[in-house]
Design an enzyme around this catalytic site. Structure first.
Site, PDB file in Angstrom:
ATOM      1  N   SER A  33      31.308  41.849  -7.332  1.00 59.92           N
ATOM      2  CA  SER A  33      32.625  42.152  -7.735  1.00 59.92           C
ATOM      3  C   SER A  33      32.836  43.651  -8.264  1.00 59.92           C
ATOM      4  O   SER A  33      33.975  44.130  -8.584  1.00 59.92           O
ATOM      5  CB  SER A  33      33.190  41.356  -8.836  1.00 59.92           C
ATOM      6  OG  SER A  33      33.487  39.939  -8.161  1.00 59.92           O
ATOM      7  N   LYS A  87      38.359  45.586 -17.254  1.00 56.83           N
ATOM      8  CA  LYS A  87      38.485  44.540 -16.535  1.00 56.83           C
ATOM      9  C   LYS A  87      39.284  43.216 -17.154  1.00 56.83           C
ATOM     10  O   LYS A  87      38.371  43.341 -18.518  1.00 56.83           O
ATOM     11  CB  LYS A  87      37.345  43.989 -15.774  1.00 56.83           C
ATOM     12  CG  LYS A  87      37.651  42.719 -14.822  1.00 56.83           C
ATOM     13  CD  LYS A  87      36.391  42.451 -14.225  1.00 56.83           C
ATOM     14  CE  LYS A  87      36.482  41.263 -13.226  1.00 56.83           C
ATOM     15  NZ  LYS A  87      35.395  41.018 -12.130  1.00 56.83           N
ATOM     16  N   SER A 124      36.072  41.039  -7.374  1.00 61.94           N
ATOM     17  CA  SER A 124      37.242  40.498  -8.135  1.00 61.94           C
ATOM     18  C   SER A 124      37.579  41.904  -9.231  1.00 61.94           C
ATOM     19  O   SER A 124      38.722  41.804  -9.576  1.00 61.94           O
ATOM     20  CB  SER A 124      36.895  39.512  -8.872  1.00 61.94           C
ATOM     21  OG  SER A 124      35.803  39.663  -9.686  1.00 61.94           O
TER      22      SER A 124
END
Ligand code: GLN
EC number: 6.3.5.7
Length: 481
Positions: free
Chosen positions: A176, A77, A152
């Site tokens: 997330s 990420k 996310s």
């Protein structure tokens, strides 16, 4: 070459000489090139990946010691720092930021010869749950590209689900990792607070967030925890897990375990297909010998409000450093005095981050803190007491990961409150520091549904055992790429 194999199978195949790291990594890059224009999981791809894999193959051939990842391609990420690589947080504010050091999880994975195949998309600064708040455009759900992949850590889930890597690292502040895992049919893990170092993770709400793996199988998640967990002098909130091996005893079953079904997480607002999958999961667990019973956690109904109050406050303080002086983009100083410069520079934040910063300035401010921030902290501690009591009676708690299946891109983007409410089942684990996992459980109308299990603090191994048992009852169709 089969890109669909699990991390553990990849390791076996490389070890036994059936495949080479170089071929696998090259094939993975081909897959990225063929599907990612459409899915947009990646913000950047590692151009040296094949060379790095070749070096690992050489080490294997010459009998040198090789790390346990054997050149496995992992996506990261874009809020986790890899030295000398761009780390943008999917924000214009950090569009050109090159990390000067490695996050601890990256150092650990480098030592184990993992290959970072690329940095993946996310909601800006990890605020959101659809990836639609990425400044670089949304990712799409591989199961149905009209739908959001969750967020996310949407790029992480998409990349695992679409075979663009073997595993991924995301971050979970309020769901997330688990939310996109549920929406894309991967496993997603939020560890006990402190199990994994946050050093090198760009902070959003650091008192509750954790880095967590997204993988194809529960065993792969246990493997990733073995690679990245443990105490870290650079993060004084880390706990000493005494090098626990999360794979040991993972198949010991769930017979006799007591599982609480959280009433508030299967009530109002739950989609019928999600409810029916949850009931199915309960009966499967019962058939394995678990004892399931409903339990009420009264504070859950205030959890989303408390979560957004606390996280906005922490975000307001954490994001104050982005003033375009210490970090930033190309925007000249001339013609501005200090305050007008900073407020102009901050206009480069997207709408969701701006919303949180405004909220985060207001809720802890003099005259308002008692009504908002301190109240939210009270909810947090009452919820923690409630859940600690629940774990005196139950070994595990169960709910659907998300109360609704993946929805359409654009459907909720202009309605922040309805978006916030989608987090109702995930934020409790963060507010209370407990470990939680999302397990792919069903595909309904072509869209994935995940089941969440939670355990008491530091019971991560027991949680993985239960998740593994549930996973064995499920057989899901392949993603229609
Ligand atoms: N949707 C939540 C938020 O926007 C969760 C985000 C996260 O876990 N990083 O804050």
């Amino acid at each position: 070459m089969n890109l669909k194999i699990s991390a553990l199978d990849y390791i076996q195949e490389v070890k036994s000489g059936n495949i080479s790291a170089e071929d696998f990594v090259a094939k993975t890059l081909e897959q990225i090139h063929s599907v990612d224009d459409n899915l947009h999981a990646f913000l950047s791809v590692n151009k040296n990946a094949v060379d790095q894999a070749r070096d690992i193959d050489k080490k294997i051939k010459s009998g040198q010691k090789v790390g346990d990842c054997f050149g496995m391609p992992i996506s990261i990420k874009d809020n986790i720092c890899i030295k000398d690589s761009k780390t943008t947080c999917a924000s214009k504010m950090l569009e050109n930021f090159v990390a000067p050091y490695d996050a601890t999880v990256i150092t650990k994975l480098k030592q184990q010869d993992a290959i970072f195949i690329g940095k993946v998309n996310m909601d800006e600064f990890a605020m959101g749950l659809t990836t639609e708040f990425s400044a670089f455009g949304p990712s799409k759900n591989p199961w149905n590209t009209d739908c959001v992949p969750g967020g996310s850590s949407g790029g992480s889930a998409v990349s695992v689900s679409a075979f663009e890597c073997v595993a991924s690292l995301g971050s979970d502040t309020g769901g997330s990792v688990r939310n996109p895992a549920s929406f894309c049919s991967t496993v997603g893990y939020k560890p006990t607070y402190g199990l994994i170092s946050r050093f090198g993770l760009i902070s959003y709400a650091n008192s509750i967030e954790q880095i967590g793996p997204l993988t194809r199988t529960v065993k792969d998640t246990a493997f990733m925890l073995n690679m990245i967990s443990g105490i870290d002098p650079n993060d004084n909130t880390t706990i000493d897990n005494k090098n626990e091996d999360y794979l040991t005893g993972i198949d010991s079953g769930i017979a006799g375990k007591k599982i609480g079904i959280i009433k508030e997480m299967i009530g109002e607002g739950i989609d019928p297909v999600v409810l029916s999958a949850t009931k199915d999961a309960i009966s499967k667990l019962e058939s394995l010998g678990a004892i399931c019973e409903e339990i009420s956690l009264d504070m859950v109904k205030y959890s989303v409000a408390a979560y957004y109050t606390i996280t906005a406050t922490e975000a307001g303080s954490n994001l104050a450093r982005y003033d375009n002086l210490r970090y930033g983009y190309d925007f000249p100083l001339e013609g501005y005095e200090f305050n007008s410069y900073i407020s102009k520079a901050r206009r480069n934040f997207g709408p969701e981050v701006t919303r949180r910063m405004i909220l985060g300035g207001f809720v802890p401010s003099a005259g308002h803190a008692g009504k908002y921030f301190l109240k939210a902290l009270k909810v947090k501690s009452k919820l923690t007491n409630e859940i600690n009591d629940a774990f005196k009676k139950f070994d595990l708690l169960l709910s659907p990961t998300v109360p609704v299946p993946p929805f359409r891109l654009g459907e909720k983007i202009n309605d922040p409150i309805s978006l916030f409410l989608v987090d109702i089942n995930t934020v409790t684990a963060n507010l209370t520091g407990k470990p939680a996992i999302s397990i792919p459980f069903a595909i309904s109308n072509g869209l994935p549904i995940g089941i969440q299990l939670m355990a008491n603090s530091s019971q991560d191994r027991q949680l993985l055992q239960a998740a593994y048992a549930l996973e064995q009852t499920v057989s899901l169709p392949e993603v229609p790429l």
